[in-house]
Write a protein that holds these residues in place. Structure first.
Motif, PDB file in Angstrom:
ATOM      1  N   CYS A 151      49.931  50.221   4.451  1.00 61.79           N
ATOM      2  CA  CYS A 151      49.377  48.876   4.599  1.00 61.79           C
ATOM      3  C   CYS A 151      48.809  48.674   5.998  1.00 61.79           C
ATOM      4  O   CYS A 151      49.009  49.490   6.893  1.00 61.79           O
ATOM      5  CB  CYS A 151      50.449  47.829   4.300  1.00 61.79           C
ATOM      6  N   ARG A 207      50.795  40.438   7.701  1.00 58.79           N
ATOM      7  CA  ARG A 207      50.633  38.985   7.921  1.00 58.79           C
ATOM      8  C   ARG A 207      50.684  38.232   6.594  1.00 58.79           C
ATOM      9  O   ARG A 207      51.280  37.159   6.494  1.00 58.79           O
ATOM     10  CB  ARG A 207      49.345  38.697   8.680  1.00 58.79           C
ATOM     11  N   GLN A 208      50.089  38.788   5.548  1.00 57.66           N
ATOM     12  CA  GLN A 208      50.160  38.164   4.220  1.00 57.66           C
ATOM     13  C   GLN A 208      51.595  38.154   3.710  1.00 57.66           C
ATOM     14  O   GLN A 208      52.034  37.189   3.092  1.00 57.66           O
ATOM     15  CB  GLN A 208      49.246  38.896   3.233  1.00 57.66           C
ATOM     16  N   PHE A 209      52.328  39.216   3.973  1.00 56.08           N
ATOM     17  CA  PHE A 209      53.736  39.293   3.577  1.00 56.08           C
ATOM     18  C   PHE A 209      54.525  38.186   4.268  1.00 56.08           C
ATOM     19  O   PHE A 209      55.368  37.531   3.654  1.00 56.08           O
ATOM     20  CB  PHE A 209      54.298  40.673   3.925  1.00 56.08           C
ATOM     21  N   TRP A 211      63.871  41.264   0.785  1.00 51.35           N
ATOM     22  CA  TRP A 211      62.583  41.374   1.472  1.00 51.35           C
ATOM     23  C   TRP A 211      62.406  42.724   2.160  1.00 51.35           C
ATOM     24  O   TRP A 211      61.286  43.229   2.245  1.00 51.35           O
ATOM     25  CB  TRP A 211      62.388  40.218   2.440  1.00 51.35           C
ATOM     26  N   GLN A 243      53.369  35.307   5.342  1.00 47.67           N
ATOM     27  CA  GLN A 243      52.990  34.030   4.720  1.00 47.67           C
ATOM     28  C   GLN A 243      53.657  33.857   3.367  1.00 47.67           C
ATOM     29  O   GLN A 243      54.023  32.752   2.994  1.00 47.67           O
ATOM     30  CB  GLN A 243      51.471  33.942   4.583  1.00 47.67           C
ATOM     31  N   LYS A 244      53.832  34.933   2.650  1.00 50.56           N
ATOM     32  CA  LYS A 244      54.453  34.899   1.326  1.00 50.56           C
ATOM     33  C   LYS A 244      55.955  34.600   1.414  1.00 50.56           C
ATOM     34  O   LYS A 244      56.557  34.143   0.454  1.00 50.56           O
ATOM     35  CB  LYS A 244      54.216  36.256   0.643  1.00 50.56           C
ATOM     36  N   HIS A 245      56.558  34.882   2.576  1.00 53.45           N
ATOM     37  CA  HIS A 245      58.000  34.701   2.784  1.00 53.45           C
ATOM     38  C   HIS A 245      58.252  33.759   3.966  1.00 53.45           C
ATOM     39  O   HIS A 245      58.730  34.183   5.016  1.00 53.45           O
ATOM     40  CB  HIS A 245      58.680  36.047   3.030  1.00 53.45           C
ATOM     41  N   ASP A 256      47.930  45.663   9.271  1.00 49.17           N
ATOM     42  CA  ASP A 256      48.517  44.474   9.887  1.00 49.17           C
ATOM     43  C   ASP A 256      48.207  43.224   9.064  1.00 49.17           C
ATOM     44  O   ASP A 256      49.023  42.310   8.982  1.00 49.17           O
ATOM     45  CB  ASP A 256      48.014  44.287  11.314  1.00 49.17           C
ATOM     46  N   SER A 257      47.036  43.181   8.454  1.00 51.33           N
ATOM     47  CA  SER A 257      46.668  42.043   7.603  1.00 51.33           C
ATOM     48  C   SER A 257      47.616  41.924   6.419  1.00 51.33           C
ATOM     49  O   SER A 257      48.007  40.817   6.033  1.00 51.33           O
ATOM     50  CB  SER A 257      45.230  42.176   7.093  1.00 51.33           C
ATOM     51  N   ASP A 258      47.986  43.052   5.850  1.00 46.43           N
ATOM     52  CA  ASP A 258      48.930  43.051   4.729  1.00 46.43           C
ATOM     53  C   ASP A 258      50.293  42.509   5.173  1.00 46.43           C
ATOM     54  O   ASP A 258      50.946  41.774   4.441  1.00 46.43           O
ATOM     55  CB  ASP A 258      49.107  44.460   4.155  1.00 46.43           C
TER      56      ASP A 258
END
Length: 81
Positions: free
Chosen positions: A16, A22-24, A4, A26-28, A18-20
């Motif tokens: 990137c 946060r998505q990361f 990771w 959620q993905k992990h 902060d939204s990116d």
């Protein structure tokens, strides 16, 4: 498969938001969000601040602890305007 930190480093290098991040997170779901944010803080920290537990907690460069103690007093003098 990349670990990771390698994957996140690639994301950070690409510029990137902060939204990116946060998505990361959620993905992990198996990785603590705090660990990810700490890695991001350390990634962007100036060289003399890398690994500082105070930077990771409050995200300042240099942190107030180092500023008060003069540990990183040259940081503001060296950085470009």
């Amino acid at each position: 498969m990349k670990n990771w930190k390698e994957e996140l480093s690639g994301l950070l290098k690409s510029g990137c938001t902060d939204s990116d991040i946060r998505q990361f997170i959620q993905k992990h779901p198996d990785i603590a969000g705090k660990d990810i944010w700490n890695y991001v803080s350390d990634y962007y920290a100036p060289e003399q601040c890398k690994g500082c537990k105070h930077v990771q907690l409050i995200g300042m460069y240099p942190c107030s602890c180092c500023s008060v103690n003069g540990t990183s007093k040259n940081y503001y003098e060296k950085r470009p305007l």
